[in-house]
Design a protein around this motif. Structure first.
Motif, PDB file in Angstrom:
ATOM      1  N   VAL A   1       6.273  55.950  59.867  1.00 55.26           N
ATOM      2  CA  VAL A   1       7.095  55.095  59.271  1.00 55.26           C
ATOM      3  C   VAL A   1       7.027  55.182  57.635  1.00 55.26           C
ATOM      4  CG1 VAL A   1       7.019  53.382  60.972  1.00 55.26           C
ATOM      5  CG2 VAL A   1       5.487  53.196  59.068  1.00 55.26           C
ATOM      6  N   ASN A   2       6.020  56.000  57.161  1.00 52.64           N
ATOM      7  CA  ASN A   2       5.927  56.035  55.681  1.00 52.64           C
ATOM      8  C   ASN A   2       6.951  57.006  55.218  1.00 52.64           C
ATOM      9  OD1 ASN A   2       4.500  58.426  55.819  1.00 52.64           O
ATOM     10  ND2 ASN A   2       2.502  57.302  55.933  1.00 52.64           N
ATOM     11  N   GLY A   3       6.769  56.904  53.746  1.00 57.04           N
ATOM     12  CA  GLY A   3       7.606  57.885  52.711  1.00 57.04           C
ATOM     13  C   GLY A   3       7.110  59.158  52.759  1.00 57.04           C
ATOM     14  N   GLY A   4       5.859  59.411  53.353  1.00 53.48           N
ATOM     15  CA  GLY A   4       5.414  60.598  53.202  1.00 53.48           C
ATOM     16  C   GLY A   4       4.660  61.305  51.815  1.00 53.48           C
ATOM     17  N   MET A   5       4.807  60.441  50.874  1.00 55.88           N
ATOM     18  CA  MET A   5       4.239  60.517  49.500  1.00 55.88           C
ATOM     19  C   MET A   5       2.884  60.984  49.522  1.00 55.88           C
ATOM     20  SD  MET A   5       6.416  57.928  46.994  1.00 55.88           S
ATOM     21  CE  MET A   5       6.070  58.732  45.547  1.00 55.88           C
ATOM     22  N   ALA A   6       2.486  62.098  49.286  1.00 59.92           N
ATOM     23  CA  ALA A   6       0.979  62.549  49.382  1.00 59.92           C
ATOM     24  C   ALA A   6       0.465  62.773  48.072  1.00 59.92           C
ATOM     25  CB  ALA A   6       1.178  63.959  49.914  1.00 59.92           C
ATOM     26  N   VAL A   7      -0.275  61.540  47.431  1.00 63.27           N
ATOM     27  CA  VAL A   7      -0.643  61.848  46.062  1.00 63.27           C
ATOM     28  C   VAL A   7      -2.240  61.700  46.015  1.00 63.27           C
ATOM     29  CG1 VAL A   7      -0.105  60.844  43.844  1.00 63.27           C
ATOM     30  CG2 VAL A   7       1.230  60.187  45.674  1.00 63.27           C
ATOM     31  N   THR A   8      -2.653  62.899  45.462  1.00 62.22           N
ATOM     32  CA  THR A   8      -4.177  62.765  45.231  1.00 62.22           C
ATOM     33  C   THR A   8      -4.698  61.638  44.022  1.00 62.22           C
ATOM     34  OG1 THR A   8      -4.363  64.991  46.012  1.00 62.22           O
ATOM     35  CG2 THR A   8      -6.393  64.543  44.396  1.00 62.22           C
ATOM     36  N   PRO A   9      -5.508  60.766  44.122  1.00 60.92           N
ATOM     37  CA  PRO A   9      -5.653  59.907  43.219  1.00 60.92           C
ATOM     38  C   PRO A   9      -6.301  60.549  41.926  1.00 60.92           C
ATOM     39  CG  PRO A   9      -7.277  59.491  44.723  1.00 60.92           C
ATOM     40  CD  PRO A   9      -6.450  60.817  45.182  1.00 60.92           C
ATOM     41  N   LYS A  10      -5.973  59.941  40.769  1.00 59.17           N
ATOM     42  CA  LYS A  10      -6.559  60.299  39.492  1.00 59.17           C
ATOM     43  C   LYS A  10      -7.965  60.363  39.670  1.00 59.17           C
ATOM     44  CE  LYS A  10      -2.677  58.623  36.674  1.00 59.17           C
ATOM     45  NZ  LYS A  10      -1.786  59.950  36.651  1.00 59.17           N
ATOM     46  N   ARG A  11      -8.630  61.262  39.261  1.00 56.71           N
ATOM     47  CA  ARG A  11     -10.123  61.618  39.465  1.00 56.71           C
ATOM     48  C   ARG A  11     -10.815  60.393  38.733  1.00 56.71           C
ATOM     49  NH1 ARG A  11     -13.589  66.832  39.676  1.00 56.71           N
ATOM     50  NH2 ARG A  11     -15.782  66.090  39.766  1.00 56.71           N
ATOM     51  N   GLY A  12     -10.300  60.177  37.339  1.00 57.12           N
ATOM     52  CA  GLY A  12     -11.449  58.972  36.698  1.00 57.12           C
ATOM     53  C   GLY A  12     -11.152  57.514  37.594  1.00 57.12           C
ATOM     54  N   TYR A  13     -10.060  57.467  38.163  1.00 57.42           N
ATOM     55  CA  TYR A  13      -9.800  55.967  38.722  1.00 57.42           C
ATOM     56  C   TYR A  13     -10.697  56.238  40.101  1.00 57.42           C
ATOM     57  CZ  TYR A  13      -7.843  51.638  40.267  1.00 57.42           C
ATOM     58  OH  TYR A  13      -7.989  50.306  40.768  1.00 57.42           O
ATOM     59  N   PHE A  14     -10.439  57.341  40.862  1.00 61.64           N
ATOM     60  CA  PHE A  14     -11.207  57.373  41.932  1.00 61.64           C
ATOM     61  C   PHE A  14     -12.828  57.376  41.916  1.00 61.64           C
ATOM     62  CE2 PHE A  14     -13.670  59.835  45.204  1.00 61.64           C
ATOM     63  CZ  PHE A  14     -12.959  59.139  46.329  1.00 61.64           C
ATOM     64  N   GLU A  15     -13.209  57.734  40.709  1.00 64.17           N
ATOM     65  CA  GLU A  15     -14.711  57.771  40.385  1.00 64.17           C
ATOM     66  C   GLU A  15     -15.006  56.080  40.118  1.00 64.17           C
ATOM     67  OE1 GLU A  15     -15.181  60.716  37.447  1.00 64.17           O
ATOM     68  OE2 GLU A  15     -15.527  62.088  38.866  1.00 64.17           O
TER      69      GLU A  15
END
Ligand code: FAE
Length: 524
Positions: free
Chosen positions: A135-149
Motif C-alpha cells: 500500500v505504500n508510496g514506494g519512497m525508498a530513502v536512506t536516512p541521513k547518516r548523522g541522524y541514524f547515528e
C-alpha cells in the motif's frame, strides 16, 4: 523475458502461500515468522538461503487472485471490499474535499489497507503478503547518516552505510526517476509546482528514489502498458509497476522451495512450549469477514516477531501483561513514535496548477532537516483526484521528540497506545515554520477542507509507526529478546520512533544486519 520472470515469481509465491501447505495444529517447525512485511521478508530470504525451512504466518490475504474486474486491487476512486481491512466504509487519511466527506460505503472484506484506531491516533498499515509494501508510496530513502547515528548509536554505521543499506536498496529494486522525463510529463506537474514554490521561498528540494519501476511508468505515459501509478493506484495496491515485497524478497525466498506462507491466520499467543523446548504459537484462522473459523497451535524452535511496530508491540505487551512471557524486559512496549508525521495542504495561486492527472508515486521532498528550529523532511505528495485542485499536499516528517507506550489493559484484555493527538503539536510547529514561509512568499493559504471541515493539519493519523520494541533496549543489539532465547524482533518496532525519512529502507537494512548476525551465530 521480464514478463516470464514476473509470472514465475508470482507462481513461486502462490506455491509458497498455497492453502495445502498451511500450518496445522501439532506441527513442529524450526522457525516461524509472524508477519510478511519488510522485517519478515528479509528474515525469510536470509533463513531460506541458509537452507532453513521457514514458515510465515500472515493475517492478511495473498494478493494473487483477481476480482470480478480482472484486477487484483480495486481502483482508488471506486473502492470495494478489497480496499479496506474489515470495515464497511473506507477510512481515508484525506477525509474531505471542499469540506465534503469522501469516504464511501463498501462491503466489508479483508482489504489491503488497515486504519487501526487507538484513542489518540489512527495507524495506517498494509495487510497481506508483503505487508506495508502493498500500500505504500514506494519512497525508498536512506536516512541521513548523522541522524541514524543519533537514533541508533549502538549500531556500527560504517557497516550499515557500506554494506547493509546498499544490500537492502539492491534487493528492494530501488531506482530513480529520469529528471528529463520528470520535467516534461503532465503527471508530475504537481511536484514541479511544489518544487517551484518551495525553492522560490528559500527551501531546497531533492529527488527521492523509489521501488516503483520508472521505466514502466514511462511506458504508462506512452500508452503502451496498462496504467497503475498514472491511474492513481497506490494505497489500495498497485496492479502493476511497483516492486512490492511479494515481487522481490518474498519471491526470492519462495524460489528456494523452503518457504511456506500461511495466510489469513492471526497469531494471538506465543508461550514457552511445555515440553521439548521452543515456543507454542497459537493463531486464529479468519475468513474474509474477519470471523474466526478455526484455531491452531504449532510449536516453533524459534519465533521471529515481524508483525510491524504495532503488531509486534501489541503481541509482546499482551504476553507480558498476561504473565505468559513475564520475563520480557520493561522496555517492551516503550519508545513508540509516529516518525513526526503530519500532513497539510496549500491552496496554490491560479497560475500554479497542479494538474488533473497525477502520478500516485511521490518523487520529491523538501529537505529542511538541517534547520534546528524546523527540522522537516516533507514529501511532496500527489492528490490524484482526477480533477484540477490547485492543491499542493505534503507529508511532513519532523523531528517530533514525543514518544508513547503500549499498555496492557487487564479489564478489556486489549493493548492500548498512550499517544495523545496533542503530542503532535511539536510536529505541527515545525511544519508550520516551513509552510507559513512558503505561504507568505507565495501569497497563498492553507487548505482547511481536507482533514475535516475546518481543519488545517492532518495530525491524527500516521503512515510511519516506529518503535515499541527498541533495538539494544527491549532486545539485544541484534533483535534477540532478552530473557527468552529463540525469540527475536525484526521489524519497525526496533526503530526508536523516528528515522527522519520514510522508514522502510531503514527497517530493511537493519533487518539485513540483524539477520546476518543471527544466521551466523544462532542457527548453525
Ligand atoms: P509491516 O510492513 O507493517 O508488516 C507487518 C505484517 O504483519 C503485515 O503484513 C501484517 O498484516 C502482519 N501482522 C500483523 N499482526 C499480525 C499477527 N498477529 N499475526 C499475523 N500477521 C500479523 O511491518 N514507508 C516508506 O519508506 N516509503 C513510503 O513511501 C511509504 N509510504 C507509505 C504509505 C502508506 C499508505 C502506509 C500505510 C505506509 C507507508 N510507508 C512508507 C511505511 C512503510 O510501509 C512501513 O514503515 C513498513 O511497511 C513497516 O514494515 P514492517 O516490517 O515493520
Amino acid at each position: 523475458m521480464a514478463v516470464g520472470a514476473a509470472a514465475l515469481s508470482s507462481s513461486w509465491l502462490a506455491a509458497a502461500a498455497s492453502p495445502r501447505r498451511a500450518l496445522a495444529t501439532g506441527d513442529r517447525v524450526p522457525v516461524l515468522i509472524i508477519g510478511s512485511g519488510y522485517g519478515g521478508a528479509v528474515a525469510a530470504l536470509r533463513l531460506t538461503q541458509a537452507g532453513i525451512t521457514t514458515n510465515i504466518v500472515e493475517m492478511g490475504q495473498n494478493w494473487t487472485t483477481p476480482g470480478s474486474d480482472g484486477k487484483i486491487f480495486c481502483p482508488i476512486l471506486k473502492p470495494d471490499q478489497r480496499s479496506t481491512w474489515l470495515r464497511d466504509k473506507t477510512d481515508l487519511p484525506l477525509s474531505n474535499i471542499m469540506g465534503i466527506p469522501i469516504n464511501q460505503n463498501i462491503t466489508k472484506g479483508a482489504g489491503v489497507l488497515d486504519a487501526e484506531h487507538f484513542a489518540g491516533i489512527r495507524v495506517y498499515q498494509g495487510r497481506g503478503v508483503g505487508g506495508g509494501s502493498l500500500v505504500n508510496g514506494g519512497m525508498a530513502v536512506t536516512p541521513k547518516r548523522g541522524y541514524f547515528e543519533e537514533i541508533l548509536p549502538s549500531v556500527d554505521s560504517n557497516e550499515m552505510y557500506n554494506t547493509f543499506f546498499p544490500k537492502a536498496n539492491a534487493a528492494l529494486g530501488v531506482n530513480n526517476i529520469d529528471p528529463a522525463w520528470f520535467s516534461s510529463t503532465k503527471y508530475y506537474q504537481f511536484a514541479r509546482t511544489a518544487k517551484k514554490t518551495a525553492e522560490a521561498s528559500g527551501f531546497a528540494t531533492t529527488f527521492v528514489p523509489n521501488v516503483y519501476d520508472f521505466n514502466y511508468m514511462k511506458q504508462e505515459d506512452a500508452g503502451t502498458v496498462t496504467q497503475s501509478a498514472l491511474a492513481g493506484e497506490v494505497i489500495y495496491g498497485n496492479n502493476a509497476g511497483k516492486k512490492s515485497l511479494d515481487k522481490t524478497y518474498l519471491a526470492q525466498a519462495a524460489a528456494t522451495g523452503k518457504l511456506t506462507i500461511t495466510t489469513m491466520h492471526q497469531v494471538t499467543k506465543v508461550a514457552p512450549a511445555s515440553s521439548g523446548g521452543g515456543y507454542t504459537v497459537e493463531m486464529n484462522q479468519i475468513d474474509g469477514q474477519g470471523n474466526v473459523v478455526g484455531t491452531k497451535s504449532v510449536t516453533a524452535d524459534k519465533v521471529i516477531f515481524a508483525a510491524g511496530s504495532v503488531g509486534t508491540s501489541k503481541l509482546l505487551v499482551s504476553m507480558k501483561g498476561q504473565g505468559i512471557l513475564p520475563n520480557l524486559p520493561g522496555e517492551v512496549g516503550q519508545g513508540w513514535g509516529n516518525n513526526g508525521n503530519v500532513m497539510v495542504g496549500r491552496a496554490n495561486q491560479a497560475w500554479d496548477a497542479t494538474g488533473a492527472k497525477q502520478s500516485s508515486i511521490p518523487v520529491l521532498g523538501i529537505d529542511n532537516w538541517a534547520d534546528p528550529t524546523a527540522p522537516v523532511f516533507a514529501e511532496i505528495a500527489p492528490m490524484p483526484a482526477g480533477i484540477e485542485t490547485f492543491v499542493s499536499l505534503y507529508l511532513a516528517i519532523t523531528k517530533n521528540p514525543e514518544r508513547a507506550n503500549f499498555l496492557f489493559n487487564s479489564s478489556t484484555g486489549n493493548v492500548d497506545l498512550s499517544w495523545k493527538t496533542s503530542q503532535n503539536q511539536p510536529a505541527i510547529d515545525m511544519a508550520k515554520a516551513v509552510f507559513d514561509k512558503i505561504n507568505k512568499k507565495q501569497g497563498t493559504i492553507y487548505r482547511t477542507d481536507l482533514f475535516g471541515t475546518v481543519k488545517t493539519w492532518g495530525d491524527d493519523f500516521v503512515y510511519h509507526p516506529l518503535g515499541g520494541c527498541v533495538l539494544n533496549k527491549a532486545t539485544d543489539n541484534y533483535g534477540r529478546l532478552n530473557g527468552y532465547p529463540g525469540l527475536y524482533v525484526m521489524d519497525g518496532s526496533l526503530v526508536p520512533g523516528n528515522t527522519g525519512v520514510n522508514p522502510f529502507v531503514t527497517i530493511t537494512a537493519l533487518a539485513e544486519r540483524n539477520m546476518a548476525n543471527i544466521v551466523a551465530n544462532d542457527l548453525h
